[in-house]
Structure formats: C-alpha cells, structure tokens
Motif scaffolding. Structure first.
Motif, PDB file in Angstrom:
ATOM      1  N   THR A   7       1.927 -18.704 -15.769  1.00 11.43           N
ATOM      2  CA  THR A   7       2.586 -18.042 -14.647  1.00 11.43           C
ATOM      3  C   THR A   7       2.580 -16.527 -14.844  1.00 11.43           C
ATOM      4  N   VAL A   8       2.094 -15.838 -13.823  1.00  8.47           N
ATOM      5  CA  VAL A   8       2.030 -14.378 -13.814  1.00  8.47           C
ATOM      6  C   VAL A   8       2.976 -13.915 -12.711  1.00  8.47           C
ATOM      7  N   VAL A   9       3.791 -12.900 -12.988  1.00  8.61           N
ATOM      8  CA  VAL A   9       4.719 -12.396 -11.974  1.00  8.61           C
ATOM      9  C   VAL A   9       4.184 -11.075 -11.429  1.00  8.61           C
ATOM     10  N   ARG A  10       4.108 -10.976 -10.111  1.00  8.93           N
ATOM     11  CA  ARG A  10       3.593  -9.753  -9.481  1.00  8.93           C
ATOM     12  C   ARG A  10       4.648  -9.116  -8.590  1.00  8.93           C
ATOM     13  N   SER A  11       4.593  -7.807  -8.504  1.00 10.88           N
ATOM     14  CA  SER A  11       5.521  -7.047  -7.667  1.00 10.88           C
ATOM     15  C   SER A  11       5.180  -7.209  -6.189  1.00 10.88           C
ATOM     16  N   THR A  12       6.212  -7.237  -5.357  1.00 11.22           N
ATOM     17  CA  THR A  12       5.991  -7.372  -3.912  1.00 11.22           C
ATOM     18  C   THR A  12       6.447  -6.114  -3.167  1.00 11.22           C
ATOM     19  N   ASP A  13       6.327  -4.961  -3.834  1.00 14.99           N
ATOM     20  CA  ASP A  13       6.706  -3.682  -3.194  1.00 14.99           C
ATOM     21  C   ASP A  13       5.812  -3.373  -2.000  1.00 14.99           C
ATOM     22  N   LEU A  14       6.404  -2.810  -0.989  1.00 18.18           N
ATOM     23  CA  LEU A  14       5.652  -2.357   0.185  1.00 18.18           C
ATOM     24  C   LEU A  14       5.857  -0.848   0.355  1.00 18.18           C
ATOM     25  N   ASP A  15       5.077  -0.239   1.228  1.00 21.90           N
ATOM     26  CA  ASP A  15       5.145   1.209   1.433  1.00 21.90           C
ATOM     27  C   ASP A  15       6.393   1.560   2.268  1.00 21.90           C
ATOM     28  N   GLN A  16       7.355   2.191   1.635  1.00 22.85           N
ATOM     29  CA  GLN A  16       8.627   2.489   2.328  1.00 22.85           C
ATOM     30  C   GLN A  16       8.436   3.542   3.432  1.00 22.85           C
ATOM     31  N   GLY A  17       7.531   4.494   3.192  1.00 22.74           N
ATOM     32  CA  GLY A  17       7.262   5.534   4.197  1.00 22.74           C
ATOM     33  C   GLY A  17       6.714   4.916   5.472  1.00 22.74           C
ATOM     34  N   LEU A  18       5.798   3.963   5.302  1.00 23.90           N
ATOM     35  CA  LEU A  18       5.197   3.292   6.461  1.00 23.90           C
ATOM     36  C   LEU A  18       6.260   2.499   7.223  1.00 23.90           C
ATOM     37  N   ALA A  19       7.170   1.849   6.485  1.00 27.48           N
ATOM     38  CA  ALA A  19       8.254   1.094   7.127  1.00 27.48           C
ATOM     39  C   ALA A  19       9.133   2.046   7.957  1.00 27.48           C
ATOM     40  N   GLU A  20       9.437   3.209   7.406  1.00 28.02           N
ATOM     41  CA  GLU A  20      10.267   4.194   8.133  1.00 28.02           C
ATOM     42  C   GLU A  20       9.544   4.692   9.387  1.00 28.02           C
ATOM     43  N   GLU A  21       8.218   4.897   9.258  1.00 32.37           N
ATOM     44  CA  GLU A  21       7.444   5.343  10.424  1.00 32.37           C
ATOM     45  C   GLU A  21       7.483   4.297  11.544  1.00 32.37           C
ATOM     46  N   LEU A  22       7.425   3.018  11.154  1.00 34.34           N
ATOM     47  CA  LEU A  22       7.480   1.945  12.154  1.00 34.34           C
ATOM     48  C   LEU A  22       8.847   1.921  12.830  1.00 34.34           C
ATOM     49  N   LEU A  23       9.903   2.144  12.064  1.00 35.69           N
ATOM     50  CA  LEU A  23      11.251   2.182  12.633  1.00 35.69           C
ATOM     51  C   LEU A  23      11.357   3.332  13.645  1.00 35.69           C
TER      52      LEU A  23
END
Lengths: 330, 330
Positions: free
Chosen positions: B178-194
C-alpha cells in the motif's frame, strides 16, 4: 421485503422448493414507496419490472456496451430467438451509464471498468431481479484480462477471485469501517463451463484464480503507465509470486462481482479471455481482428452453457409433464 | 523521457521559464518504440499526437460521455469557435471505453464511474499530453455528487479530497504494497472558480472538502442499496461526522484525480454540483429537467473561467508583442 436467511417471505412460501429467489438484504426497502434504479433509468413506479424482467433466468455482464450488444445478438442466434428485423433496443437508452439488452430468458448488461462501476450496476441489477420476482437466476461475467503463463486467447474460468496480495477477499469500507467479504464462486458452474469448452473443442480453457486489482497500470505491475517507480525485475518477481499462488489472469471487477452475487444467492461465474501474457509484455500489440476474435470466446462458452441448461430444463419440463399425465394410470 | 524533478530534458531547455510541461514519471517509457494508448484507441506510431493535441491548454473530464460532448458544444459557443455544421467527432470512436472531443485549446474526455475507471483514463491522458508536448495545461473534473447541508443544485469546488475516514489521502496498492498519495489540489484555481461564480451570479458555489468513496450505496451510507446492515441513525451519525470534518459533497473519482494530477504537475480543480442533500434522502427524485439543469452548472462555471483565462493570456500576448515592437525605439 428482504427474504434472506432468517427472514420469512409470503411469496417464498408459494414457490416450489427447487426455486431460488434473488435476495436483497435491506430492511429499509420495505418502507420505500418507489425504488428508482437511477443508473438504469428504470423504477418500480415508472416500469412494470415483473412484466419486463420476470422471465429472466440468465444474466450476462461485461465491461463494454458494444460487447454486451454483440452478446445479445449472438445468444439470440444460438437460442433460435433471433428476428432478422429486430433492433435489440437498449433498455437503458435514457442514460449513458450502462447499456442493457434482453432476449427471451437472457439479460445482457454492461458495467464499465473497475470495482466501483460494476458495484453500482450490481446493486441496481439485484434490486431489479428482486422487484421482478425472478427465480433461479444464473449470472456470468464475460470479460478480458491479462494472462499469466498462458497462451494469449486462453479462457480462464475463475476458481477464486483474489486481491493484490493473493487473498480471496474483498475489503469494503462501510460507514468508515473496513468490512471483509468472501469472494467465493460456484465451483459446479465453473466445472460445467470447463466441460462446455471440451465439448466445443475450439479454444483452450482453464480454471484458475483471478487477481482483481484497483488499477490497470501500477496496480497490475505494468511498466507502461504514466508513473512507474519499480524495475522490470520487481514486476517479474511480483507476477511470479502471483502465478505461484494460483493466479492465472488479472482483471478489475471479479472480486465485488463474486462477493455481491454470493450475498444475493445468485449462482455466478467469471469467464475472461486473456489478451496477452503479462510475463512477456504490457502493451496490447495484437491486431484488432485477433483481439476481437479472442473477445468472442467467453461469449461462445457462456452461450453454449446457456443453451445446454435451457435444453436440460426443457427436457425436465417435458418429463415432469409426462409424469403428471401418467400418474393417474399407475 | 520523464522530465520530473531531478530529470533533465532537452525539450525543456528550449521552453520559456513560464511554460510548464506535463510530466510522466516512468523511465521505462524511454525504451518503448511505440506507445499504444489502448483505451483511447490512439498510439504514437498510428497518430501524430503533437499535431492532434499539441495546442491543448485545458482539459475537462467527467463521468458521462454525453455530458462531455455537451460540454464541447457549450465551450465552442462560449469561445465563439462553433461551426454550425460541425459534428464534433468523437476522437476515440474506435472504442467504447471513453469518449473524447476537442475544440481549439480545449479537450473534453469522459472517464466512467469510480477511481479505477478514471485512473486508467488519466494514465493514458497524461501520456497523451506528454507525447503531444503540451505545456501549461489546466485540468478540471466536472461532475455530480451528493451534498451535505447544501441546497440541491449548489456547486462545490473541492478544497481537499478526503477518503471515507475523512483523511486527505489516496491508498494505492502497487506490487501488493500500500502506497499513500497526497490528494492536494490547486487552491488558487479553486479561488478563481469561486470568483467566477460571483461574477456570474447564477447559482450558489462553495469551497469545501469532497469525500471520495469506492461505492455509491453502502460506501456512501445509503439506505437504498441491495444490501444495508445499518440503521437510519448510523447513517445520519456518519454523515454528521463527515460534515463536521469539512465534507460538503460525496463522489467517486476526486482522490485519484487529485493525486495523479499532482504527480504530473497538472494544475487541477474538481467542480461538482450536488444533486440532493444526503442528510434528507438517498434517492434522486428530482425531475429529469431539474437534474439536467443542475448538471450544466459545473460546465458554465468552468467555461467562464476558461474564457477568462484565454482572454487574459491573449491580452498578455498583445502586451508582449507591443513591448517587443516598442523595444527598439526606447
């Protein structure tokens, strides 16, 4: 509404002992006025499910919608039920999530790729068979797979579906807790399929374990994904261990198929053709024609068994009728 | 061939500093003569991928093939690239696994349902963008979901994708480990969508955590699957805990989408509309028309941002041109 072990059901009491109902295990369904099978675009208040599906005795599922349409055309011919003018309409035409076709007692349904996709379909299929009051249903998954130590084109009938650590189990997360389910399949049905292959004599068929993975590339030790952090030797060592544990092919749906069919008392088999030998490569380099002919093999095998089972049950029906007719005179 | 951190690549050296390549991380790809993207029915020896896809700057992915065709028609209109006679052919017409459409710099691809299905697509998409030498690609998943504490029709832009225990991680099994991977997304892009949603003023949009599950019924605490072994109270307690941890919607693909986009340096966002409030029910009882209008909201939001980003880059290009033209005279 859930006539599992420990439940009683009025309808069940009127059935012959030899008839086996498709079980749901959900007491909440009782309180629901309607049941919308969302991903099929069907429902109990919008469709007469017993009239549409009550005669279903065989269900065949596979990943690709095209292949499931091709299967219904094939089985229609095999059972002499084909109508040259028939279009075999997609019963789920109102959605593009799954495709569904029916001819006589045979239902053919696509399930997409991977455990979550087939699980959604099976939840709704099991409820559909339950609402339609189907009995004595046998279900087959026909699919494609990577082989281990087998000539490409060999068909594998699954003995046990195992996970990526070669254990015969499915881990499911329910309310945040991991639940382990058995992935046992019907061994008698697997043997019958092997016998059909011998009767046909058209291609090689073996019974073996099937490894069910969550990913096609890294999850199956492929070296040709977008990401790969292991060596060719790591890959070969892993596939050798899989082979030594009894794995003969690798695909992505068998474990949840086995687990859900077992829970609902559906007699089930997994029949997958191997498109390549994974110990010799990762990419599918065979021609379109060769791959297409391989993909027909599970259809041919399952089609042959369905025909055989229907002929047997027809003979039994004739025999039963004769016995009844003769009874007063003996 | 894998220009990730620590790798050097000749092509990269000729790029402007502001340009960002799509990364694969697989040294084995170097030794391959051809690369067959099997589930797209495309390949490096059969298709000129740089000519077909080299200009792609935006990729939009979603479960349903129909919805991804509808998105390409919509974005063509938004970008004034529509041709009334255009058919928007499916680039993957030779297979029924995925559907793919392109107009100008925008690619639209379907991915089916669940983590395994989208993962296969993303492995091949990332390799496609790499082979086509695309740079500065932004990718969006537009989808549907169940909401928590939100009016149906609310759009959720994902802050973090969390698993069924509310942790921001993806567990993948590679070679049985089992390998654990990060699920981070681009916060700047999320703010732009908002911000785009505020500009549009057509529907409610929030930023929140998205729970990604392996199953639609038991895995999301639904009471209407074929199997259910928990009570209504168990369900509500679980969903309340999810809400309290920051979860605002539940779907089945965001974690592996986030993990794979992060690994390949694709700027990524997940934009899903909520079709119902899961604390109030499980079945999708809204009319077809209402559900259809909800499903257009992520398209409208992402379409607006793509238009805005293209206008900005066009202004920058004009500005750059002016600077260059003016340079000799200053």
């Amino acid at each position: 509404m859930a006539p599992g072990p420990g439940f009683s059901d009025e309808k069940n009491e009127t059935l012959c002992e030899s008839e086996s109902t498709v079980y749901v295990h959900n007491p909440h369904l009782d309180g629901m006025k309607d049941d919308i099978l969302y991903h099929f675009n069907l429902g109990t208040s919008t469709h007469n499910l017993p009239a549409m599906f009550g005669d279903v005795k065989f269900v065949c599922v596979g990943g690709s919608p095209w292949r499931m349409k091709s299967f219904i055309e094939y089985i229609a011919g095999e059972l002499s039920l084909e109508d040259p003018k028939a279009e075999y309409p997609n019963i789920c035409a109102g959605t593009d999530r799954y495709a569904m076709y029916k001819i006589g007692p045979v239902l053919s349904v696509s399930h997409g790729m991977g455990i979550p996709s087939i699980a959604i379909m099976l939840h709704e299929l099991i409820k559909l068979l339950y609402h339609a009051r189907c009995t004595d249903v046998t279900i087959f998954r026909i699919g494609t797979s990577g082989g281990l130590g087998l000539e490409p084109g060999t068909v594998v009938v699954t003995k046990q579906s195992v996970d990526a650590t070669f254990l015969p189990r499915l881990e499911q997360v329910i309310l945040g807790n991991t639940v382990v389910r058995s992935t046992d399949l019907d061994q008698g049905l697997a043997e019958e399929l092997l016998q059909c292959s011998k009767d046909l004599g058209q291609f090689e068929t073996v019974i073996g374990n099937t490894m069910c993975t969550m990913d096609f590339y890294e999850g199956q030790a492929r070296l040709d994904g977008a990401f790969c952090s292991y060596t060719e030797k790591d890959k070969q060592d892993y596939l050798t261990k899989a082979y030594e544990s009894g794995v003969r092919n690798i695909e992505m749906e068998s474990s949840v198929f086995a687990a859900m069919c077992k829970l609902s008392a559906l007699k089930a088999a997994v029949v997958c053709v191997t498109l390549l030998d994974r110990q010799k490569g990762d990419q599918l380099i065979s021609s379109h024609e060769v791959l297409h002919s391989y993909q027909q093999r599970p259809q041919i095998l399952v089609g042959h068994l369905i025909k055989k089972m229907l002929q047997t049950s027809a003979s039994v029906a004739v025999l039963d009728k004769k016995t009844v007719l003769q009874a007063p005179t003996t």
